[in-house]
Scaffold this motif. Structure first.
Motif, PDB file in Angstrom:
ATOM      1  N   SER A  83       0.810  -1.218   0.000  1.00  0.00           N
ATOM      2  CA  SER A  83       0.000   0.000   0.000  1.00  0.00           C
ATOM      3  C   SER A  83       0.846   1.272   0.000  1.00  0.00           C
ATOM      4  O   SER A  83       0.330   2.348  -0.297  1.00  0.00           O
ATOM      5  N   VAL A  84       2.127   1.172   0.322  1.00  0.00           N
ATOM      6  CA  VAL A  84       3.006   2.353   0.313  1.00  0.00           C
ATOM      7  C   VAL A  84       3.962   2.316  -0.868  1.00  0.00           C
ATOM      8  O   VAL A  84       4.978   3.007  -0.889  1.00  0.00           O
ATOM      9  N   LEU A  85       3.614   1.496  -1.878  1.00  0.00           N
ATOM     10  CA  LEU A  85       4.461   1.369  -3.063  1.00  0.00           C
ATOM     11  C   LEU A  85       3.661   1.679  -4.323  1.00  0.00           C
ATOM     12  O   LEU A  85       2.443   1.552  -4.347  1.00  0.00           O
ATOM     13  N   ILE A  86       4.371   2.090  -5.343  1.00  0.00           N
ATOM     14  CA  ILE A  86       3.828   2.130  -6.700  1.00  0.00           C
ATOM     15  C   ILE A  86       4.631   1.128  -7.511  1.00  0.00           C
ATOM     16  O   ILE A  86       5.859   1.181  -7.534  1.00  0.00           O
ATOM     17  N   GLN A  87       3.937   0.208  -8.149  1.00  0.00           N
ATOM     18  CA  GLN A  87       4.632  -0.810  -8.927  1.00  0.00           C
ATOM     19  C   GLN A  87       3.838  -1.140 -10.173  1.00  0.00           C
ATOM     20  O   GLN A  87       2.635  -0.910 -10.241  1.00  0.00           O
ATOM     21  N   ASP A  88       4.547  -1.668 -11.157  1.00  0.00           N
ATOM     22  CA  ASP A  88       3.861  -2.034 -12.393  1.00  0.00           C
ATOM     23  C   ASP A  88       3.074  -3.325 -12.178  1.00  0.00           C
ATOM     24  O   ASP A  88       3.169  -3.973 -11.139  1.00  0.00           O
ATOM     25  N   ALA A  89       2.293  -3.678 -13.192  1.00  0.00           N
ATOM     26  CA  ALA A  89       1.404  -4.825 -13.077  1.00  0.00           C
ATOM     27  C   ALA A  89       2.152  -6.133 -12.893  1.00  0.00           C
ATOM     28  O   ALA A  89       1.593  -7.113 -12.386  1.00  0.00           O
ATOM     29  N   PHE A  90       3.429  -6.201 -13.312  1.00  0.00           N
ATOM     30  CA  PHE A  90       4.211  -7.427 -13.213  1.00  0.00           C
ATOM     31  C   PHE A  90       5.132  -7.430 -11.990  1.00  0.00           C
ATOM     32  O   PHE A  90       5.829  -8.406 -11.742  1.00  0.00           O
ATOM     33  N   GLY A  91       5.149  -6.349 -11.227  1.00  0.00           N
ATOM     34  CA  GLY A  91       5.980  -6.280 -10.038  1.00  0.00           C
ATOM     35  C   GLY A  91       7.465  -6.194 -10.328  1.00  0.00           C
ATOM     36  O   GLY A  91       8.295  -6.490  -9.462  1.00  0.00           O
ATOM     37  N   MET A  92       7.820  -5.758 -11.540  1.00  0.00           N
ATOM     38  CA  MET A  92       9.235  -5.695 -11.924  1.00  0.00           C
ATOM     39  C   MET A  92       9.917  -4.453 -11.360  1.00  0.00           C
ATOM     40  O   MET A  92      11.119  -4.463 -11.096  1.00  0.00           O
TER      41      MET A  92
END
Length: 294
Positions: free
Chosen positions: A39-48
């Motif tokens: 919840s405190v991160l921004i990440q792409d759909a693949f988690g890369m």
């Protein structure tokens, strides 16, 4: 003399509770910890790739009109499901508690809906209320009501409330029936001898003695409406028309799995978890004070 179990091995009690502890950690605490972290991160759909953004996900949510609207939708939906479901279940339990011919068959039929999968419940009610094929929609059309849950948000809300209530009514019925059967018949007979009518006996004797069961079911039904109705909405309205039936748990799915915004979905999960925990604590702290335990 009273027989008591004695554990000769000091490790046996821990071994007996270990499976439950493992299940709780793997399927509750670990996912909850992951949601808090994501919840405190921004990440792409693949988690890369990920970026730590502190509480920006939460700020964006409370600045989003659609998300705030989902709060209102969830509140209306959960209150309707809890109130209507518990009211109908209590009425059915009162009738089932009477000595009538074929009572066992009657009770069995009332229990059956709980064994039905939520997805099947959604599809079943979708077909019955379909504006083109549904038998209930055709009956409503005959009395001048043009039913269309595909275009009318109010109709869509009614559809998912009816489906959710029907799915949960058996669970509520079982507990209310057990509570009614636990009430001493002598109390009701004494009130009847004193001249109290059926309605007065119910509201002055039966219902107060049912308050522990009612309170328990209130908590269970609120949690059910918040979490366990996802499959019903997915099978019927998909949160539509527009976003008129998009409750909080369904919005988590929409944003996380379909929209690919994992950080926002995790933040929504955390908020939903906090809401349910807070609601449960408040109910136990304040509502339980008015519960009468016999």
């Amino acid at each position: 003399m009273e027989k008591r179990a004695r554990f000769k091995s000091p490790w046996l009690p821990y071994a007996l509770v270990a499976p439950q502890i493992v299940v709780t950690v793997l399927f509750f605490f670990w996912p909850a910890a992951q949601a808090l972290y994501q919840s405190v991160l921004i990440q792409d759909a693949f988690g890369m790739s990920t970026q730590f953004v502190w509480f920006d996900n939460f700020k964006d949510l409370f600045n989003d009109g659609n998300y705030l609207e989902s709060f209102k939708t969830t509140a209306v939906f959960s209150l309707l499901v809890a109130f209507i479901g518990m009211t109908l279940s209590l009425i059915l339990a009162v009738f089932a508690d009477r000595i009538i011919k074929g009572a066992a068959v009657y009770k069995t039929f009332l229990i059956w809906p709980y064994a039905v999968s939520p997805v099947v419940v959604g599809v079943l009610w979708l077909f019955m209320m379909s504006p083109s094929l549904g038998i209930i929609a055709h009956l409503l059309a005959r009395i001048g009501i043009e039913w269309n849950s595909l275009l009318n948000g109010t109709h869509a809300m009614i559809l998912i409330v009816m489906a959710a209530v029907w799915k949960q009514i058996s669970y509520n019925f079982l507990f209310f029936l057990a509570g009614l059967q636990a009430i001493p018949k002598s109390l009701i007979e004494a009130a009847a001898i004193d001249g109290a009518g059926p309605v007065r006996r119910f509201f002055t004797i039966v219902f107060p003695l049912l308050s522990p069961t009612t309170f328990f079911l209130l908590v269970i039904n609120m949690v059910y409406a918040f979490f366990d109705t996802f499959a019903i909405i997915e099978a019927t309205t998909h949160g539509g028309p527009g976003k008129d039936t998009e409750i909080l748990v369904y919005k988590v799915f929409q944003d996380g799995f379909k929209g690919g915004d994992l950080g926002s979905a995790a933040a929504q999960s955390v908020i939903l978890m906090v809401i349910v925990i807070t609601l449960t604590v408040l109910q136990f702290k304040y509502v339980e004070r008015k519960v009468q335990y016999s």
